[in-house]
Structures are given as C-alpha cells and as structure tokens.
Design an enzyme around this catalytic site. Structure first.
Site, mmCIF file in Angstrom:
data_model
loop_
_atom_site.group_PDB
_atom_site.id
_atom_site.type_symbol
_atom_site.label_atom_id
_atom_site.label_comp_id
_atom_site.label_asym_id
_atom_site.label_seq_id
_atom_site.Cartn_x
_atom_site.Cartn_y
_atom_site.Cartn_z
ATOM 1 N N CYS A 69 83.496 67.909 77.403
ATOM 2 C CA CYS A 69 82.759 67.472 76.211
ATOM 3 C C CYS A 69 83.191 66.050 75.903
ATOM 4 C CB CYS A 69 83.095 68.399 75.046
ATOM 5 S SG CYS A 69 82.403 67.832 73.486
ATOM 6 N N CYS A 183 77.034 62.485 77.132
ATOM 7 C CA CYS A 183 77.132 63.783 76.456
ATOM 8 C C CYS A 183 76.742 64.814 77.503
ATOM 9 C CB CYS A 183 76.178 63.837 75.266
ATOM 10 S SG CYS A 183 76.001 65.486 74.549
#
Ligand code: DGL
Length: 269
Positions: A69, A183
């Site tokens: 992440c 992302c």
C-alpha cells in the site's frame, strides 16, 4: 510464509504478481478494509493502523513482510522497516522500486505520479525520485476519490472516464512520458489511463517491481522456497468478508472464497 497488507483489496494487484512469479511460497494477506480508505487519513492515524498490522503479521511469524500500500508506506515505511530489523524480518515496500524503474525507462525525464492525497502530501515519491541518478521533472496528482471508486463500484461508465480524464490533464500538459501508478488500486484502470494518455506513455505499476524485489531479498537471505508445487494463500480481513471476497477476485484474478477469515486488529497508542 510471506505477509502482505493493504487498506483493502488494492494490494492484491501486488500479491497477484507474486502468486504468478513465486508460486511455491505461502502467503498471508491482511486487508484492512474495516479502515478503508487509507488515502485520505492523517499520517498519525495511518501510522497507527500500519504499525498494528505489521505487529500482527510479525506475530504470525512471517519470514518477510510486504507493505502493498503506497499510503501506508508513505506514512509508516521507515518505522516498520525498523520494527522488521528488531524482529529479524525483512520489510519490502512500494514507492522505491517504482521510482527506480521510472527513472530508468523515462526518455524525456518527465515523470508523473498519480497517487492518493496521503501519498502525495508525504512527498515519498518526490524523495525517491530525487534519489535517482538523473534529474527528473516530476508532476504529482492527488486523486482523492479514485481508489474508493475502483474498490466499491468499478463500472467503466462515463463518470469514471471523466474523473480519470481530469486527473490526467496535468500529466498531458507536462508532457510526461512515464506515469507511476502510485496506488495499488490503479492497475485495474491501466487500460483507461493508457487510452487517455496515449500509447507512448509508459505506465509503471508496483506489482512487477515488487515481485522482483521480493525474489531478490528471499534469495539473498536463502529463504526462497525451493519446493516445486504451489504454496497456500489466505486472507485476514477487518471489514466485510463477502465484499472483500467478491471485489478481491477481480484484483487477484484468482478465487478467494473459503480462504478469507475475519480478524480485528486494534491499533494501540
Ligand atoms: N491501496 C492504497 C494505496 O496504495 C490506497 C487506497 C486507499 O485509499 O486506502 O495507497
């Protein structure tokens, strides 16, 4: 067993690459979907979540920890690396591997970064790109609603296309020839980004970069599984199990079904 975590299903795009290129390994993935999205959280809250999950995975005795992440890496990457050193567990994170690839493949030196507000505000990509051996002109765009749209309702409708078009405008104006998808949710809209930006713009995703980095680390420490079969993979989720299993299958491109179980992983102060 290799531990992974993300705010939800996004990190499954990284796990997907590992299941393909390192199939003999066992994987445990924590999807913190009960606290999704990370990308609009403040750094201290994000750090508390990331530290609690890293601690949980160290307690499960993972041999390597992957922060899949970008927002969590931006807020807590260095701290979790330190925790890993104390626990004797190597920690691999996103951000640096993509920055290295982008610097290596950009021809005109103009690199774009599309990421969550938490990642852009942290300056993590700017630092990682500045550390490369060549000067780069960096254009960053913070996309507050893109990850939630991809996670909750990825219908390729006009609204999504218009949203992505607006986010891409600064990259077109800057003439970037390389775009980092900063992302782990964004690989699902890679074809859309490619169409809007044009086929000459190269897209850099975390998945490929990370699978290579993980393999190198496992080999260097002589902890790569040498078995010839397929390893196991399972998921621990802090939010709704059914919706994780359902949207997760799109990200992983493999079934999740009975492999998903619930856990509450409280953050401590
Ligand atoms: N997958 C997360 C990342 O890479 C973002 C999604 C979120 O906002 O939680 O930053």
């Amino acid at each position: 067993m290799i531990g992974f975590f993300d705010s939800g299903v996004g990190g499954l795009t990284v796990l997907h690459e590992c299941l393909v290129s390192l199939p003999a390994e066992d994987y445990l993935y924590v999807g913190d979907s009960g606290h999704f999205p990370y990308g609009t959280k403040q750094p201290d809250e994000l750090q508390r979540r990331a530290v609690a999950i890293a601690q949980y995975l160290f307690e499960q005795r993972v041999k390597l920890l992957v922060i899949a992440c970008n927002s969590a890496t931006a807020a807590a990457g260095p701290l979790i690396r330190q925790m890993g050193e104390q626990a004797g567990v190597p920690v691999i994170t996103v951000v640096e591997p993509e920055a290295e690839i982008a610097a290596a493949i950009s021809e005109n030196g103009r690199v774009g970064v599309l990421a969550t507000p938490a990642t852009v505000t942290s300056g993590a990509y700017r630092v990682a790109l500045d550390a490369q051996r060549r000067p780069l002109e960096v254009t960053e765009v913070a996309a507050a609603d893109l990850a939630p749209t991809i996670q909750d309702d990825l219908s390729f409708d006009e609204e999504l296309i218009e949203m992505v078009r607006v986010y891409c405008e600064p990259f077109r104006t800057a003439g970037v020839d390389t775009l980092i998808l900063g992302c782990t949710h964004y690989p699902l809209i890679a074809p859309l980004l490619q169409r809007i930006l044009g086929r000459d713009v190269r897209l850099v995703t975390a998945g490929h970069a990370m699978a290579g980095a993980i393999q190198r680390e496992l080999t260097a420490r002589s902890i790569l599984s040498l078995s010839s079969g397929e390893g196991d993979y399972r998921f621990v989720v802090t939010g709704d199990l059914d919706s994780f299993a359902e949207s997760g299958a799109r990200f992983l491109q493999l079934p999740l079904g009975h492999r998903v179980s619930a856990a509450s992983i409280p953050a401590t102060d």
